[in-house]
Enzyme design. Structure first.
Site, PDB file in Angstrom:
ATOM      1  CB  THR A   1      -0.925   0.002   1.241  1.00  0.00           C
ATOM      2  OG1 THR A   1      -1.794  -1.127   1.141  1.00  0.00           O
ATOM      3  CG2 THR A   1      -1.764   1.256   1.311  1.00  0.00           C
TER       4      THR A   1
ATOM      5  CG  PHE B   1       0.349   4.647   3.962  1.00  0.00           C
ATOM      6  CD1 PHE B   1       0.790   3.356   3.709  1.00  0.00           C
ATOM      7  CD2 PHE B   1      -0.743   4.827   4.810  1.00  0.00           C
ATOM      8  CE1 PHE B   1       0.165   2.260   4.295  1.00  0.00           C
ATOM      9  CE2 PHE B   1      -1.367   3.744   5.400  1.00  0.00           C
ATOM     10  CZ  PHE B   1      -0.921   2.457   5.141  1.00  0.00           C
TER      11      PHE B   1
END
Ligand code: PEP
Ligand code: MN
Length: 637
Positions: free
Chosen positions: A190, A192
């Site tokens: 992921t 960020f």
């Protein structure tokens, strides 16, 4: 795709700074890893709304939000509230992007058999990443607010429910991992984004938000700008809204194909605002017929010893037009190395317009060039003109140059492509950008992927310069190819007095590097005498490009280097005082307090980030600047 190098640079700059970084979730959540990535102190919040409120109210200095996941794409749970805050006028800037590898495990209370697990709790975005695996196991998905929070719930519950969370979170709450990785895709991760208030930080990452009611308005924006698009469901008023990561706002604005697209930018990258990025990663090449040269992949970095070009790494290659004698090339190698050049150029076979002009000393000169390079720690770049030269030159030279006149000598391109050395490919004086990329494709198709494109001026009606440096063509090539692109201001200018200006123009436009001709006795040079920079002029150029000199440079030159920096610092300090005064006036006019401790802390952080590992100096500088600003504006403590 944002470049990893960008991530690393931002990380390096941000170390040592005492920063409170908010994330959504409980300790052990992936957000906590992102929040701590640059040395910040993580603080968890129950929801993305609460997190953004905390940032707005100054309770945290920075917030991290997940934007994009490798399995499920856009993380709408975070992006929707983020969009809402921006639309309401919260002025945020993106200061970094952190990629966090994600391994989602299925964890339950110790002793729970896998077969008895009927329900799994987690954050909806995490559950989406495991849709197929959980369905296969017959496990029902139960939504809660966070992965680590799920672990906490399961730990407190007497049932045989499981949590989908990191191993770290499982261990933290005393759960046992039943399945190591339940993601539907290996290599899960992921990205960020790190956000700060716009009046407290400078944007480092280009991030924009689009408001539009037309789906077609956003079509091909990713292809045209090299950006990552993160679509949202939107509202009735704006059915299509979207985050755009990695494209510059001015370009987005210019490209928005219909009128109802509103671009809200969270800032341009601070350095090199003019830089146009290479194509984003993906499957189809930008130009179908050129699958190697225009592949959508991360920027190619050509690295040979200290020479690094591409993906943010910039360098200067310098040396004589021709290698004239062992002594000549040794002297010039020393000069350019001491000024911060990281590769040595020198011709041993010279393509001359007149057949009676000096043709180069041939393979003997290759040994002189290589010795000069070795003695000064520089890899060498030299031109090959014939297929027969390729093998003997490739045995000793580090980079093979294809000259402008040979850009479409296809046999030669294929031969250098098989030689096992990186290739510097000059653009032909009468060639288009497409033809230039086509020539690169020949080399790459033959096997060599390390190609450096070099714009060296094209032939136009203008006779005041030898060629016309086509900065526009260089920029037009940028979004088409992942290859590094450098400029040759010497052959473009043909006159020493114009070289520095053209070099600076190309550098400011975002060239990955330069190749510059230098001679210590131009009057006696055997080729291209008129365009050679003498050592002092080259040193001046290197100083202006912020290269790093070394101790071999004469003391007087080194002093000139530091004097120039001091001059720039002085001018910047003066400008800072002037702008600080205007800010003071603005605050007085709007009835606000002139001194703001939060602002002061942010200024301190800016200096600490710019001076990593030198907190004392950073603090002293800020003390001096604030003191001077207060004195100038007659403010008493
Ligand atoms: C050179 O680099 O010396 C040279 C001959 O360049 P070009 O092929 O660009 O003219
Ligand atoms: Mn030359």
């Amino acid at each position: 795709m944002l470049r990893e190098i960008g991530d690393r640079e931002a990380a390096a700059k941000m170390k040592d700074v005492d920063l409170t970084v908010g994330y959504q979730g409980e300790p052990g959540a992936y957000g906590e890893v992102a929040a701590a990535a640059h040395g910040g102190v993580p603080r968890g919040f129950a929801s993305f709304e609460k997190l953004l409120e905390a940032l707005r109210d100054g309770d945290v200095d920075e917030a991290v939000l997940p934007m994009e996941n490798a399995v499920v794409g856009a993380i709408t749970e975070a992006l929707e509230p983020f969009a809402a805050f921006v639309v309401e006028g919260l002025e945020l800037v993106a200061v970094a992007v952190t990629s966090v590898p994600v391994r989602l495990s299925l964890a339950a209370r110790p002793g729970t058999p896998l077969a008895s697990v009927k329900r799994a709790w987690s954050h909806p975005a995490a559950l989406r990443q495991c849709t197929h695996r959980l369905a296969q196991m017959g496990i029902e998905r139960v939504v809660c607010y966070d992965t680590a929070g799920a672990a906490q719930i399961v730990a407190h519950d007497a049932s045989t429910d499981a949590a989908v969370c990191s191993r770290r979170a499982a261990e933290r709450y005393g759960l046992e991992v039943l399945v190591e990785d339940v993601s539907d895709k290996e290599q899960n991760g992921t990205r960020f984004v790190h956000l700060r208030m716009a009046d407290h930080a400078r944007a480092q990452v280009s991030l924009a938000f689009l408001r539009t009611s037309s789906m077609t308005a956003t079509g091909r924006l990713d292809v045209l700008t090299g950006a990552t698009l993160l679509p949202l469901a939107g509202t009735a008023e704006y059915p299509v809204r979207m985050w755009v990561l990695g494209a510059d706002a001015a370009r987005l604005q210019a490209l928005a194909p219909v009128r109802d697209v509103q671009v809200i930018s969270l800032g341009q990258p601070a350095a090199h605002a003019a830089k146009i990025t290479p194509p984003k990663q993906g499957t189809e090449p930008v130009v179908k017929a050129l699958p190697h040269a225009t592949a959508r992949r991360a920027p190619t970095v050509v690295e040979v010893g200290p020479l690094r070009l591409g993906a943010g790494a910039r360098a200067v290659i310098a040396g004589p037009c021709s290698v004239e004698s062992p002594e000549q090339v040794m002297r010039i190698a020393r000069v350019v190395a001491s000024c911060g050049a990281t590769a040595l150029r020198g011709g041993i076979f010279k393509p001359r317009t007149n057949p009676y002009a000096f043709q180069g000393h041939g393979l003997d000169a290759l040994d002189w060039l290589v010795s000069a390079g070795k003695a000064n720690g520089l890899p060498v770049v030299t031109e090959v003109m014939a297929v027969d030269h390729v093998k003997p030159v490739a045995e000793k030279a580090d980079v093979l140059q294809i000259g402008a006149r040979n850009m479409q000598n296809f046999d030669l391109l294929r031969a250098v492509g098989r030689a096992g050395r990186p290739v510097l490919l000059k653009r032909g004086a009468g060639s288009t950008v497409d033809e230039w990329l086509g020539a690169a494709e020949y080399i790459m198709a033959a096997g060599e992927q390390r190609v450096i494109l070099c714009e060296r001026g094209i032939r136009t009606f203008e006779t005041a310069t030898r060629n016309t440096l086509d900065v526009g063509g260089m920029l037009a090539a940028r979004p088409l190819t992942h290859l590094p692109i450098i400029a040759d201001p010497s052959h473009a200018a043909g006159r020493a007095d114009l070289v520095e200006g053209l070099a600076r123009a190309a550098w400011s436009a975002g060239a990955d590097g330069l190749i510059v001709e230098v001679h210590d006795d131009p009057a006696r040079a055997l080729s291209d005498a008129e365009q050679a920079l003498v050592p002092t002029r080259f040193a001046e150029l290197a100083r202006n490009l912020a290269l790093h000199p070394d101790a071999r440079l004469a003391l007087a030159q080194l002093r000139a280097w530091v004097d120039a920096i001091d001059h720039d610092l002085g001018v910047l300090v003066q400008r800072r005082l002037e702008v600080a005064k205007v800010i003071g006036d603005s605050k007085r006019q709007t009835g606000r307090a002139v001194l703001d401790p939060r602002r002061e802390a942010a200024v301190r952080r800016t200096y600490q980030e710019a001076l990593p590992g030198n907190k004392l100096l950073a603090d002293k500088l800020v003390d001096l600047l604030l003191e001077a600003a207060k004195a100038q504006q007659s403010i008493d403590e």
